[in-house]
Every structure is written in C-alpha cells, then in structure tokens.
Design a protein around this motif. Structure first.
Motif, mmCIF file in Angstrom:
data_model
loop_
_atom_site.group_PDB
_atom_site.id
_atom_site.type_symbol
_atom_site.label_atom_id
_atom_site.label_comp_id
_atom_site.label_asym_id
_atom_site.label_seq_id
_atom_site.Cartn_x
_atom_site.Cartn_y
_atom_site.Cartn_z
ATOM 1 N N ARG A 195 3.299 -26.829 21.902
ATOM 2 C CA ARG A 195 2.027 -26.930 22.633
ATOM 3 C C ARG A 195 1.434 -25.538 22.867
ATOM 4 N N GLN A 196 2.309 -24.589 23.191
ATOM 5 C CA GLN A 196 1.828 -23.230 23.458
ATOM 6 C C GLN A 196 1.212 -22.610 22.213
ATOM 7 N N ARG A 197 1.871 -22.770 21.044
ATOM 8 C CA ARG A 197 1.313 -22.132 19.841
ATOM 9 C C ARG A 197 0.022 -22.795 19.395
ATOM 10 N N TRP A 198 -0.065 -24.125 19.522
ATOM 11 C CA TRP A 198 -1.310 -24.794 19.148
ATOM 12 C C TRP A 198 -2.426 -24.483 20.149
ATOM 13 N N THR A 199 -2.090 -24.412 21.426
ATOM 14 C CA THR A 199 -3.110 -24.086 22.436
ATOM 15 C C THR A 199 -3.647 -22.683 22.224
#
Length: 816
Positions: free
Chosen positions: A595-599
C-alpha cells in the motif's frame, strides 16, 4: 487422433490453408506420433498440436522445446492445464474471468491438498467449510470426463449429463440424491440460463470469436436436430464484455484456436468450461475466417522468425569462429524507497555524535547479510516504534522501515543526510532514506538458467564445437547475478562473480556497460517532448503527434494521452483501496508496504499542487503492476488488475521506448552515444576471431539502456544494411538479447569481402503475458530468437561501427 486429423471441419480448414499457396501441409501419422522418438518427427516451420484421446502431450512439449525456430499455434504445455478443471478454474479466477461460485473437493492430493472435509445434507453440501446449496453441479476434475451431475433440493433426484448418444445428452434419476464419494470434483452453484440455452464460443486469434447457442442438456436431455439430423444451433453475437473474455482466454491459455462454454443469466455471463482446440461444424464462413486468420498468423510469425530459408548452409564450407552477444538482466523486484525527516535527538545524535558540521551523508549497504551498522540502526528504529517515540505519519514510516529491515530485503541501502543545523552547526534534523529492491527474483534466476541452456543448444550446438567463454557485466548486482546464472547453464563450468570481467580489459568493459552519460542531454530533450505531448487533451491536437512511434495507440485506447493518464491514476487509487490489510505476499512483503509503495507512486505520478502528471513515473507504474500481477495477484483478488496492466503497458510502449529517441535520427544518435564503446569492443572481438583457431564466445550483460541502444543502432542503420525487424516501437523486456554469430566461409578467397559473415539474432526476452497460466516459480516463458540478418558482411559491420563513432563524436543536440 487420426479421426480428428481427417474430420470434415479439419479438412475444410486445411484445404483453405493449402489454397492460400503459402504452405505445404504435413500430417504427422499416428504411428509416428506414438512410436517414433521426437528427434525423428518431421521438421516444420509452423506446428498445430492439439490434444485428443491418446495423444502424448509430453512428446509434443519436448518437440516444441527442441525446435525453438518453429512457431507453435497452440502451446502444448498449456494444454496440460486444460486437462484438469481445477487448473482451468484457478487460471480463470486468477485472471478475473467470471466463473460460477464453486468449491473444489480434491481427494488425490492435488497441490498438496489434504483429504477434504465434506458434510452432505438434503439441501446443501459443505466442503472444507464452504457451503453450496442445491441445486448444484458436480463436475469431475478430469476435463475428459463428461459425466457431470446436477443434484436437486429436497431429495428430488439428479440429472446426469454425458456426451451425446443418439438424441440423448442427459438422463434424470429420481432416486440418486447423494454425491459421489470417490474421486475429485468441483461443486458449483447451478445457474438457470437465459432461454435454457448454452453458448459455445470458438476463438481464432485474439480478435475473432464465433458463438453459437443450443438447447441446454439440463432441460430434458433431448437433443434438438434439424431435418438433416444435425444438432440445431443458432449464431449468437457476443457482447463487448464477452468478447473481452474471449481475448483473455486466448491469452491466458495460449491457445490461438480455442473453444469455451458460456452461461448467460440475468444479464451476466460466466465461463463454465475451456475446451482447447475446437472447430465449428458445417459453417463455411467460419472456415473462411478461421483459415485466413491462421494463415496471417503463420505469415507474421514466419516474418518474425524469418529469413530461415533465405540462405542455405553449405555443409563443410561454413565454419563458426565465434559468438558475441548482449543481454539485458532478468526479472527483478521493484525498486523502492522510504524518505522521512526527523528532529528526534536520539537519531541526530547517533548519526553525527553531536559534533559540529558540516557533515557528509552516511551510507550503509546490506548485501545478502545486512551489515553491522545497518543492524544497529534497525535496533534504534525498532525502539522508536516499540516505545512510540515517533508519532503521526512518521510513526507509520518508521514501522515500514523496521518491516523492510527485519525481512532483510535485498539491495538494502540506508542513507542518513544532515537536513538542518543549529547556530552551533550541530545537526538538529536529518533525512532518513531507505532504499531496497531491484534485485534478481527467483524467477529471474531460473529464466537466466533456462536461456543459458537454450543458448547452449541452439547457438553453441550443445558444446559440439569447442569454445572458450568470456563473460562481462556492469556493476549492478542483478546484472552480475544474471550473468552468473546464464553462464553456469550455458557451459560445463559452475560460474561465480569472481570469473566475470577478467583482467584490466574486463574493468574497462564493465564501465562501458554502465555508462550513458554521453546521451544524457539528448535523452532529457526526448523526455521533455514526451511530457509535453502526454499532456495533450484534445483529440484534434493529438493527430499532429501520430507520427511518434506508439503515440497513436494511446489515443485509440483513451482518445487523448491526458485522459489515459487520468484513468491510470484512477485505477491506481482503486487498487490502493482494495489492498487487503493482512495477506501473505511474495518475498514476505507486507500489505502495508504494498500500500505504501502504490500510494507513494500515485502521489508522485499526479502532482496536486502543479495539477500535472509526472510522466517519468509511467515506467515505474508498469514495473509495479507487472510485478504484482506476476506475484501478488491472488492476494489482491477480487480486483481486476488487467485494465491497469493493459493501460500501463500501452503508455510504457510510448514513454519507455521514446526516452531513447522519438525519430529514427534521434534513436540512432542516442544509440550511438550509449553503445559506441561496446561496438568498438565487438569490432575488436570480430578481428580477433579471424586470427584464432578455437572458437570463442563473448557474452555481455547490461541494462535496458544498452540493449535499446544497440537495437536502435541496428534497426535505424539505414538502407545500406537492412535489418529484419519485428515492430516499432518495441519494448525490450527482461533478458532481451542480440546475438552475432561470426562465420568464416572457407570456399571463398581469403581477400574476398564475403569471407567473414555474421548471422544476427534477436529476442525481445521474456513473454510479458502476465495474465497467463502460472508456471512453477512464476517463471515466464522466453520469446524465441529470430534472425534479423542472415549474412552481414564484416565490412558492413565495420561501416556500422564507424557510423556510430562519427555520430557519437558529433556535438549534442536537443532536436528530437
């Protein structure tokens, strides 16, 4: 088997292929298929293997793999999957192709499954905790077993389906109410179809599908026939959604001629079976379409593999002197980083000891085992999290930092930079940057080994010719690992990194395989123009940019590139919303990190303040979605990742390839600026090969920049040295490669210009069919090598090198 070969539909199909005047048909006799070793099977340019009862698929797979130049219309390896309905359903579910709600009951240890827990009641069954209410369908997992049953509620009996016998296709048994307790089955909810009709779909290629409806066998088991005794079927159009399903099935199962069954109910469509090779019966229009499409596919694939018959070998007169090749590295993990700034004294003190500055940044690297300094920082960050010394957004970032460092992510690099000093020049704020990823995946290692073995068989002829191998690679870890895996599989020696880049010469070559500095300004000017045209939002304005390779495809998909980017961003946000909180992911990556990398990528892609997209992030988007489709798709189910993958791929085909030039002239210029040092080395290699007795093989490994540069130099070399090419633009995937085989023609005079000639081979690398069937270790298949030049004379190669040197020495230009 012979019955299928000589059936009326097959005769109609083959007759039209013969009538095209382009191909000779070779029918493999049943005795040859069953009894002769694969090495004695006929050699052909194009092959159509298809399963029927008794057909040895394992021999077909071996035949296809041992003939890499041959084009296979229907991949036999994937046909193995079609034989088990469980594998079929898994592939359908994985690719978000709609299937009826179901549960699998395996009693044969399929994929290590334990014996199932089955509870049967009058109105439902429960298999491993999943309840299916009656009426439900019971399907044997063996796709060749058509003894399917439907059980009705309240002890109301069951209907047994079977292959048509005369005018019967099913029979009702009022006293059989209990499921079968031996064997493995799929249980799925019974669907009442519209007008009690089944739909049979027949695909040919990815863009043609013929569909027919017929009376469902579940009605009364009576087959409807016309006055000629043929089953009554009616042509039925497919909706756009159903046509998309058909395209997906062709791509997923790699069967360019393929049949499948659809159930239509209440405006929805479900796939209930995939049959593989299937033909429509008695439809002349279908035969015309099918044969013309297959002929076109054959001709295109022959063009790709082409030139195989342009120059015949002259046995005993052509001597292989050596092989020179350039490879891109194998499949890698996404490059990622976390940035945060902190004023916490405990962090500033540990980094810079409270001493007055200025200070240089601290850089710590972890390789296979994290370094001692990195471990000490991990302990500190863990303390910050456990004692909640950080708060808000920083707390979440510290959690992610600890997560990455705890699982010892590959390529770990920690940077601590001074960000602010006080009046005493002591650091009071630091920036923490943690980078990881970009390492060769397990699949990448296996792909490199597979390619090395294939290279040995096809190019080096299985060591039948003695040869010495030299290997060179740049300093990137994934590149060097690729080189080691490839070389070990290609030779009889177990390689390690110490054997790469031998001597002082090796160090110089290593540097040249990493250097793109000379092309930096030209590449930046291309990126600037790409950014400009990607923000066009008027269809009329788009037309003036259609000459740019790959740009028109974006407009055809989403009208304008800006609309395409907006839709891409929307799909990214939808993906972020559907990332689960806690599911097992590839390489122990946590859902929070995904989620962090896509966000972060979504935020970087769309700059809210500037109201503008950062087009340089498009390559990262394609990189991320390709990785998650390959490795994390099941965890991200039920979200359909295909629309984002498809859109990102089209954008990347323009943006990613456009960085290396948007016109033939600029591509040639950038290619020369990057690849000239290597071309000079290759020229030296070919000169040496003319004066040694034992053949030598020199293998060079680098990144996308260098393989793109070499490809563009060859493709845009001019009419004087025509190279046979695949397409423009073309995205060069992991393990893409260009190979030059240097031959000496002993029947030509020593001074003849044709004495030394080169055969040039090319492959785009791994197959990017990310939505195909999952093979062991997520290993994608490799696209075949094709000949792009059959007899490049040595003096022509010298002219190509000299042209590159001249272009490389020209003053840099911003003209793209």
């Amino acid at each position: 088997m012979a019955k299928k070969q000589t059936s009326k539909p097959m005769k109609e199909f083959l007759k039209r292929i013969i009538d095209s005047g382009r191909f000779e048909i070779v029918l493999f006799k049943e005795d040859v298929i069953l009894n002769d070793p694969v090495a004695q099977w006929p050699k052909v340019d194009c092959c159509i293997p298809f399963f029927s009862n008794g057909f040895p698929l394992n021999k077909a797979i071996k035949y296809a793999s041992s003939n890499p130049d041959m084009f296979v219309l229907t991949e036999p390896k994937e046909q193995v999957v079609l034989l088990d309905r469980r594998s079929v359903y898994h592939a359908l579910v994985r690719n978000n192709i709609p299937v009826v709600r179901h549960v699998i009951c395996s009693r044969d240890g399929y994929q290590g499954a334990p014996q199932p827990d089955v509870v049967e009641e009058d109105d439902y069954i429960v298999v491993n905790g999943v309840r299916i209410d009656k009426p439900f369908v019971e399907k044997p997992v063996n796709s060749e077993d058509h003894n399917i049953r439907i059980y009705y509620a309240g002890q109301s009996g069951s209907r047994h389906l079977f292959r048509k016998v005369g005018n019967k296709s099913s029979e009702f048994y009022p006293d059989i109410n209990n499921i079968r307790r031996e064997g493995s089955y799929i249980y799925e909810e019974f669907v009442e179809t519209s007008s009690a009709q089944d739909v049979k779909v027949y695909t040919v290629g990815s863009d043609y599908a013929h569909a027919e409806s017929r009376k469902s066998p579940v009605v009364d088991g009576e087959v409807q026939r016309d006055e000629n005794g043929k089953e009554i079927r009616s042509n039925t159009p497919l909706s756009e959604y159903e046509a998309q399903i058909a395209r997906k099935i062709v791509k997923v199962f790699r069967q360019r001629v393929c049949g499948f069954d659809l159930l239509r109910t209440e405006g929805k469509s479900f796939v209930c079976d995939v049959n593989g090779w299937s033909f429509v019966k008695g439809n002349q229009d279908y035969y015309d379409h099918a044969s013309s499409i297959v002929v076109a596919i054959f001709l295109e694939e022959m063009r790709k593999r082409g030139l195989s018959r342009m120059t015949a070998d002259r046995p005993g007169k052509r001597e292989l002197k050596g092989v020179i090749a350039l490879f891109r590295h194998g499949d890698r993990t996404p490059k990622q980083k976390i940035k945060l700034k902190t004023t916490l004294p405990i962090v500033c003190e540990k980094a810079f000891k409270g001493e007055p500055g200025p200070h240089r940044e601290l850089v710590m690297k972890g390789t296979d085992v994290p370094s001692i300094p990195i471990l000490s920082w991990k302990d500190l960050f863990t303390k910050l999290v456990e004692e909640k010394l950080a708060s808000g957004e920083d707390f979440i970032k510290y959690q992610n930092v600890v997560d990455v460092m705890t699982r010892e992510a590959e390529g770990l690099k920690l940077q601590i930079k001074p960000a602010e000093y006080d009046d005493d020049k002591k650091v009071v704020q630091v920036q923490v940057i943690l980078k990881w990823g970009g390492w060769l995946t397990d699949a990448g290692r296996m792909q490199a080994r597979n390619l090395g073995a294939q290279f040995n068989r096809r190019v080096l002829r299985g060591n039948e010719i003695p040869h010495h191998i030299d290997v060179f690679a740049n300093n990137e870890r994934r590149v060097r690992n690729t080189a080691v895996e490839f070389a070990s599989a290609c030779s009889t020696v177990k390689w390690d990194e110490s054997m790469i880049n031998p001597g002082q010469r090796g160090k110089e070559i290593c540097k040249s395989l990493d250097d793109t500095e000379k092309a930096k300004k030209t590449i930046e000017s291309c990126k600037k123009l790409i950014d400009e045209v990607m923000h066009v939002d008027s269809p009329a304005e788009c037309e003036k940019w259609y000459h740019l390779p790959g740009f028109e495809a974006i407009c055809l998909l989403k009208q304008t590139p800006k609309r395409a980017m907006r839709h891409t961003h929307q799909l990214m946000e939808e993906l972020i919303r559907h990332i689960p909180d806690d599911k097992p992911l590839h390489r122990k990556e946590s859902c929070a990190l995904v989620r962090q990398r896509w966000t972060k990528l979504a935020n970087d892609f769309w700059n809210e303040k500037k109201k503008r997209f950062d087009t340089s992030k498009i390559s990262d988007i394609f990189d991320y979605i390709s990785y998650d489709v390959s490795y994390n798709q099941e965890a991200l189910f039920p979200l359909d990742l295909y629309p984002l993958f498809e859109l990102a791929q089209v954008l990347e085909n323009f943006v990613g390839t456009g960085e290396y030039g948007l016109s033939p002239e600029t591509r040639r210029l950038i290619g020369a600026q990057i690849i000239t040092p290597l071309l000079k080395q290759w020229q030296q290699d070919t000169e040496e090969l003319q004066h040694i007795d034992e053949p030598r093989t020199r293998l060079y490994f680098s990144s996308e920049s260098h393989i793109s540069a070499l490809y563009n130099m060859l493709y845009h070399s001019g009419e004087t040295i025509p190279f046979h090419v695949v397409a423009d633009p073309i995205h060069l995937h992991y393990l893409s490669h260009i190979v030059m085989k240097v031959y000496k023609y002993n029947d030509m005079d020593p001074g003849s210009i044709g004495r030394y000639q080169m055969e040039v081979l090319f492959s785009v690398g791994i197959d990017t069919n990310a939505f195909g069937i999952v093979q062991d270790h997520h290993v994608s298949s490799l696209m075949p090598m094709i000949r792009i030049h059959n007899n490049l004379y040595y003096h022509e190669f010298e002219a190509l090198v000299n042209k590159a040197i001249m272009l490389s020495d020209e003053p840099e230009t911003a003209d793209t």
